[in-house]
Scaffold this active site. Structure first.
Site, PDB file in Angstrom:
ATOM      1  N   ASP A   1      -9.776   0.805   4.354  1.00 41.74           N
ATOM      2  CA  ASP A   1     -10.592   0.423   3.117  1.00 41.74           C
ATOM      3  C   ASP A   1     -11.682  -0.680   3.588  1.00 41.74           C
ATOM      4  O   ASP A   1     -11.739  -1.092   4.668  1.00 41.74           O
ATOM      5  CB  ASP A   1      -9.695  -0.430   2.085  1.00 41.74           C
ATOM      6  CG  ASP A   1      -8.441  -1.208   2.868  1.00 41.74           C
ATOM      7  OD1 ASP A   1      -8.861  -1.713   3.814  1.00 41.74           O
ATOM      8  OD2 ASP A   1      -7.168  -1.049   2.279  1.00 41.74           O
TER       9      ASP A   1
ATOM     10  N   ASN B   1       2.355  -6.130  -4.602  1.00 37.33           N
ATOM     11  CA  ASN B   1       2.367  -5.722  -5.648  1.00 37.33           C
ATOM     12  C   ASN B   1       2.915  -4.091  -5.346  1.00 37.33           C
ATOM     13  O   ASN B   1       2.766  -3.300  -6.166  1.00 37.33           O
ATOM     14  CB  ASN B   1       1.289  -5.503  -6.641  1.00 37.33           C
ATOM     15  CG  ASN B   1      -0.008  -5.282  -6.081  1.00 37.33           C
ATOM     16  OD1 ASN B   1       0.105  -4.480  -4.845  1.00 37.33           O
ATOM     17  ND2 ASN B   1      -0.977  -4.935  -6.692  1.00 37.33           N
TER      18      ASN B   1
ATOM     19  N   HIS C   1       1.345  -2.019  -3.386  1.00 41.75           N
ATOM     20  CA  HIS C   1       0.096  -1.332  -2.802  1.00 41.75           C
ATOM     21  C   HIS C   1      -0.181  -0.976  -1.335  1.00 41.75           C
ATOM     22  O   HIS C   1       0.500  -1.656  -0.573  1.00 41.75           O
ATOM     23  CB  HIS C   1      -1.254  -1.828  -3.224  1.00 41.75           C
ATOM     24  CG  HIS C   1      -1.941  -3.088  -2.702  1.00 41.75           C
ATOM     25  ND1 HIS C   1      -2.296  -3.928  -3.129  1.00 41.75           N
ATOM     26  CD2 HIS C   1      -1.849  -3.287  -1.066  1.00 41.75           C
ATOM     27  CE1 HIS C   1      -2.657  -4.894  -2.070  1.00 41.75           C
ATOM     28  NE2 HIS C   1      -2.599  -4.525  -1.137  1.00 41.75           N
TER      29      HIS C   1
ATOM     30  N   GLU D   1      -3.794   0.549  -5.797  1.00 37.97           N
ATOM     31  CA  GLU D   1      -2.929  -0.542  -6.621  1.00 37.97           C
ATOM     32  C   GLU D   1      -1.881   0.445  -7.415  1.00 37.97           C
ATOM     33  O   GLU D   1      -2.072   1.339  -7.520  1.00 37.97           O
ATOM     34  CB  GLU D   1      -3.996  -1.239  -7.411  1.00 37.97           C
ATOM     35  CG  GLU D   1      -5.148  -2.066  -6.652  1.00 37.97           C
ATOM     36  CD  GLU D   1      -4.423  -3.183  -6.147  1.00 37.97           C
ATOM     37  OE1 GLU D   1      -3.180  -3.332  -5.802  1.00 37.97           O
ATOM     38  OE2 GLU D   1      -5.310  -4.263  -6.073  1.00 37.97           O
TER      39      GLU D   1
END
Length: 263
Positions: free
Chosen positions: A82, A151, A153, A158
């Site tokens: 990313d 979280n 991811h 996400e």
């Protein structure tokens, strides 16, 4: 030193392995050593690489192994997961600059074969399609290195991300922005990123997930023991044919000794 290893399903030992280590350094060094093994066995290996504080000691050890003459990156092709949208590659906070300073500029890799999503692409959708095509043209990713977000991811996919998603631009959750603000002197990072999709990640032949520190404990427990759901994207890794988790004492405390079931 590795002190505990669990296998998700002993009838399919490639399904998922959970490796426990007493310290963060031990876990990171073990991951680097696994990557080094692949480099020695397959000099032209295609690597999928990740960034972030979790990965810094991994790259530090790989650089040390290279300088000691134990490994070479000369035949390697790499694809990063990313990049932030809006950051030029020369910005020290960009993932291109991070990879250059932590690994690429310190080893003998051919930088023309190191690929990172373009955060400034004029046509992000067209670039994302080209990125997918480049991965295919390279023969696919042999070994994908992953971290896990607080979280759940993976990459910047996400919660709620489609398990079949490909490389694309995504909006980042507030919790992700807060967690990454340390790299931006306390300010919030860009609110979008271009990321490999979960579908892209799952096509990797081998996946290594490194998680360290108490802040990752809840995400690790959910990823390994919770229902497989887009609410925690990392849970889908339980459906991959060859994935291993590498955990330090803090991140893995809630799954040590648990009985894990295949999905």
């Amino acid at each position: 030193m590795r002190w505990r290893s669990l296998v998700l399903d002993r009838s399919m030992e490639l399904k998922m392995r959970i490796n426990h280590f007493p310290t963060t350094v031990a876990a990171a060094n073990a991951v680097a050593d696994r990557i080094a093994e692949r480099l020695k066995a397959t000099p032209n290996v295609v690597l999928g690489l990740a960034t972030g504080a979790t990965m810094e000691p991994v790259y530090e050890r790989l650089v040390a192994l290279h300088r000691a003459g134990e490994i070479s990156f000369a035949g390697v092709t790499s694809f990063n997961l990313d990049e932030y949208v809006g950051l030029p590659p020369e910005d020290p906070r960009s993932y291109r600059a991070t990879m250059d300073s932590q690994l690429f500029d310190l080893v003998d890799i051919d930088k023309s074969r190191t690929f990172v999503p373009d955060g400034l692409a004029a046509d992000p959708a067209a670039f994302a399609s080209r990125y997918e095509a480049m991965i295919r043209e390279a023969g696919g990713i042999d070994l994908q290195l992953l971290g896990i977000g607080r979280n759940g991811h993976i990459g910047f996919n996400e919660p709620g991300a489609d398990f079949a998603a490909r490389t694309r631009v995504v909006d980042l959750e507030e919790s992700t922005l807060e967690a990454n603000s340390a790299f931006f002197d306390g300010a919030l990072p860009p609110t979008q990123a271009m990321t490999m999709g979960i579908g892209t990640i799952l096509e990797s032949r081998e996946i290594i997930v490194l998680a360290t520190g108490a802040t990752k404990r809840d995400a690790v427990r959910t990823a390994l023991l919770g229902a497989v759901t887009p609410d925690c994207p990392a849970t889908v890794l339980r459906r991959h044919a060859n994935v291993s988790w590498w955990l330090d004492a803090e991140s893995g405390a809630d799954v040590a000794g648990e009985s894990l079931a295949a999905e």
